[in-house]
Design a protein around this motif. Sequence first.
Motif, PDB file in Angstrom:
ATOM      1  N   ALA A   1      27.551 -27.321  -0.024  1.00  0.00           N
ATOM      2  CA  ALA A   1      26.120 -27.614  -0.151  1.00  0.00           C
ATOM      3  C   ALA A   1      25.625 -27.478  -1.584  1.00  0.00           C
ATOM      4  O   ALA A   1      24.667 -28.148  -1.985  1.00  0.00           O
ATOM      5  CB  ALA A   1      25.324 -26.686   0.766  1.00  0.00           C
ATOM      6  N   VAL A   2      26.271 -26.617  -2.369  1.00  0.00           N
ATOM      7  CA  VAL A   2      25.826 -26.392  -3.748  1.00  0.00           C
ATOM      8  C   VAL A   2      25.874 -27.680  -4.559  1.00  0.00           C
ATOM      9  O   VAL A   2      24.990 -27.948  -5.383  1.00  0.00           O
ATOM     10  CB  VAL A   2      26.689 -25.296  -4.417  1.00  0.00           C
ATOM     11  CG1 VAL A   2      26.362 -25.189  -5.904  1.00  0.00           C
ATOM     12  CG2 VAL A   2      26.447 -23.953  -3.738  1.00  0.00           C
TER      13      VAL A   2
ATOM     14  N   PRO B   1      26.915 -18.988  -1.466  1.00  0.00           N
ATOM     15  CA  PRO B   1      26.981 -19.778  -2.707  1.00  0.00           C
ATOM     16  C   PRO B   1      25.662 -20.476  -3.036  1.00  0.00           C
ATOM     17  O   PRO B   1      25.298 -20.592  -4.208  1.00  0.00           O
ATOM     18  CB  PRO B   1      28.099 -20.781  -2.413  1.00  0.00           C
ATOM     19  CG  PRO B   1      29.003 -20.057  -1.466  1.00  0.00           C
ATOM     20  CD  PRO B   1      28.068 -19.285  -0.581  1.00  0.00           C
ATOM     21  N   VAL B   2      24.944 -20.931  -2.010  1.00  0.00           N
ATOM     22  CA  VAL B   2      23.662 -21.585  -2.250  1.00  0.00           C
ATOM     23  C   VAL B   2      22.648 -20.593  -2.819  1.00  0.00           C
ATOM     24  O   VAL B   2      21.873 -20.928  -3.726  1.00  0.00           O
ATOM     25  CB  VAL B   2      23.135 -22.247  -0.956  1.00  0.00           C
ATOM     26  CG1 VAL B   2      21.646 -22.566  -1.062  1.00  0.00           C
ATOM     27  CG2 VAL B   2      23.915 -23.530  -0.662  1.00  0.00           C
ATOM     28  N   LYS B   3      22.652 -19.356  -2.327  1.00  0.00           N
ATOM     29  CA  LYS B   3      21.742 -18.357  -2.895  1.00  0.00           C
ATOM     30  C   LYS B   3      22.106 -18.064  -4.349  1.00  0.00           C
ATOM     31  O   LYS B   3      21.214 -17.930  -5.203  1.00  0.00           O
ATOM     32  CB  LYS B   3      21.769 -17.067  -2.077  1.00  0.00           C
ATOM     33  CG  LYS B   3      20.869 -15.985  -2.700  1.00  0.00           C
ATOM     34  CD  LYS B   3      20.738 -14.743  -1.861  1.00  0.00           C
ATOM     35  CE  LYS B   3      19.855 -13.711  -2.560  1.00  0.00           C
ATOM     36  NZ  LYS B   3      19.608 -12.509  -1.758  1.00  0.00           N
ATOM     37  N   GLU B   4      23.396 -17.955  -4.631  1.00  0.00           N
ATOM     38  CA  GLU B   4      23.833 -17.705  -6.008  1.00  0.00           C
ATOM     39  C   GLU B   4      23.272 -18.776  -6.944  1.00  0.00           C
ATOM     40  O   GLU B   4      22.762 -18.484  -8.023  1.00  0.00           O
ATOM     41  CB  GLU B   4      25.365 -17.695  -6.083  1.00  0.00           C
ATOM     42  CG  GLU B   4      26.038 -16.551  -5.334  1.00  0.00           C
ATOM     43  CD  GLU B   4      26.059 -15.261  -6.121  1.00  0.00           C
ATOM     44  OE1 GLU B   4      25.425 -15.198  -7.195  1.00  0.00           O
ATOM     45  OE2 GLU B   4      26.696 -14.304  -5.647  1.00  0.00           O
TER      46      GLU B   4
ATOM     47  N   LEU C   1      19.421 -18.424  -7.380  1.00  0.00           N
ATOM     48  CA  LEU C   1      19.076 -17.316  -8.275  1.00  0.00           C
ATOM     49  C   LEU C   1      19.316 -17.701  -9.737  1.00  0.00           C
ATOM     50  O   LEU C   1      18.505 -17.396 -10.618  1.00  0.00           O
ATOM     51  CB  LEU C   1      19.888 -16.076  -7.925  1.00  0.00           C
ATOM     52  CG  LEU C   1      19.552 -15.388  -6.597  1.00  0.00           C
ATOM     53  CD1 LEU C   1      20.540 -14.264  -6.309  1.00  0.00           C
ATOM     54  CD2 LEU C   1      18.124 -14.854  -6.600  1.00  0.00           C
ATOM     55  N   GLN C   2      20.437 -18.371  -9.986  1.00  0.00           N
ATOM     56  CA  GLN C   2      20.770 -18.779 -11.353  1.00  0.00           C
ATOM     57  C   GLN C   2      19.758 -19.770 -11.919  1.00  0.00           C
ATOM     58  O   GLN C   2      19.537 -19.824 -13.129  1.00  0.00           O
ATOM     59  CB  GLN C   2      22.169 -19.394 -11.390  1.00  0.00           C
ATOM     60  CG  GLN C   2      23.298 -18.411 -11.141  1.00  0.00           C
ATOM     61  CD  GLN C   2      24.635 -19.102 -10.893  1.00  0.00           C
ATOM     62  OE1 GLN C   2      24.770 -20.313 -11.048  1.00  0.00           O
ATOM     63  NE2 GLN C   2      25.636 -18.322 -10.507  1.00  0.00           N
ATOM     64  N   HIS C   3      19.132 -20.562 -11.041  1.00  0.00           N
ATOM     65  CA  HIS C   3      18.223 -21.607 -11.498  1.00  0.00           C
ATOM     66  C   HIS C   3      16.756 -21.301 -11.178  1.00  0.00           C
ATOM     67  O   HIS C   3      15.883 -22.174 -11.320  1.00  0.00           O
ATOM     68  CB  HIS C   3      18.626 -22.954 -10.884  1.00  0.00           C
ATOM     69  CG  HIS C   3      19.935 -23.461 -11.397  1.00  0.00           C
ATOM     70  ND1 HIS C   3      21.158 -22.984 -10.936  1.00  0.00           N
ATOM     71  CD2 HIS C   3      20.221 -24.384 -12.360  1.00  0.00           C
ATOM     72  CE1 HIS C   3      22.129 -23.614 -11.582  1.00  0.00           C
ATOM     73  NE2 HIS C   3      21.596 -24.442 -12.447  1.00  0.00           N
TER      74      HIS C   3
END
Length: 318
Positions: A14-15, A49-52, A55-57
């Motif tokens: 999904a990322v 991974p989607v939360k990561e 958070l980064q963006h």
Amino acid sequence: MGKKIVFMGTPDFAVKSLDAIVQAGYEVAAVVTVPDRQTGRGLKVTFSPVKEYALQHGLPLLQPEKLRDPQFITDLQSINADLFVVVAFRMLPQMVWSMPPLGTFNLHASLLPQYRGAAPINWAIINGEKETGVTTFLLNEKIDEGQILMQRRTSITPDDNAGTLHDRLAEMGAELTVETVKALFAGTAKPTRQPDAEQTKNAPKIFKPDCAIDWTRSGEEIRNFVRGLSPYPAATTTMIDAKGTEISMKIYDVTYEKGSADKVGTIKTDRKKVLKIAVKDGFIDILSLQISGKKKITTDEFLRGYDISAWKLTTCIN
């Protein structure tokens, strides 16, 4: 661009689509993903991974335990998004997918109506398909049965496994997701009813018992089974060593050698580099494996560490 998107997803697959939407300049007003989980012996808290990525963006996050939770519904409504985009997430209740004025669309890793379900990439390879693809479709009350928006196709090569195909479809899907968003925002999308199929192949979730290799199948079926589960969750088999101990292992990479074979399940080895299992129409040559609790290794590394001359195969299903 004026219009707002809520993106819903969980894994790496999904990322790619979320990043493509962001890079295309669309406003992602919120990202919905699963709650944090405690995993491993130390119960370390892990993020999806989607939360990561979110958070980064600096993207706003929602992580509801239940998708019907009144607070979650209120939060979603307050965003006033024009469109919801779903990639590898949970089944949404109607009160969620019907909320945005442009609807909710899902990216699915198959050519619908084929391979509806949770594991389309795995099952397409397991079943020996030569072609697959990605589909965007509008959500409705039935799983993976909504109107098709767009599709893209790709060949499945003999060297593909679930990992390589996953990565290729993630890239294709990201491009298709952006194309679909663009068409929906422009009002040029033309949803079409899913075609009727004479025989629909499904893609149910794969559980641990489903991963055991049935050595009574043909060599080509076994090879497809192994590559369809590699690298995750991985095909499994069990052997008994000289002391009578059961050794469980994952099999990641094999080749199939046609020809007459010994009794099904017979282990053939030169004790150096070759580890073959007899099947009804030849041999399966195991190239890499992983004993339970150990790291993944090549067959020659395995044979240097284990004398399997007296081992027997126990995993013969049916």
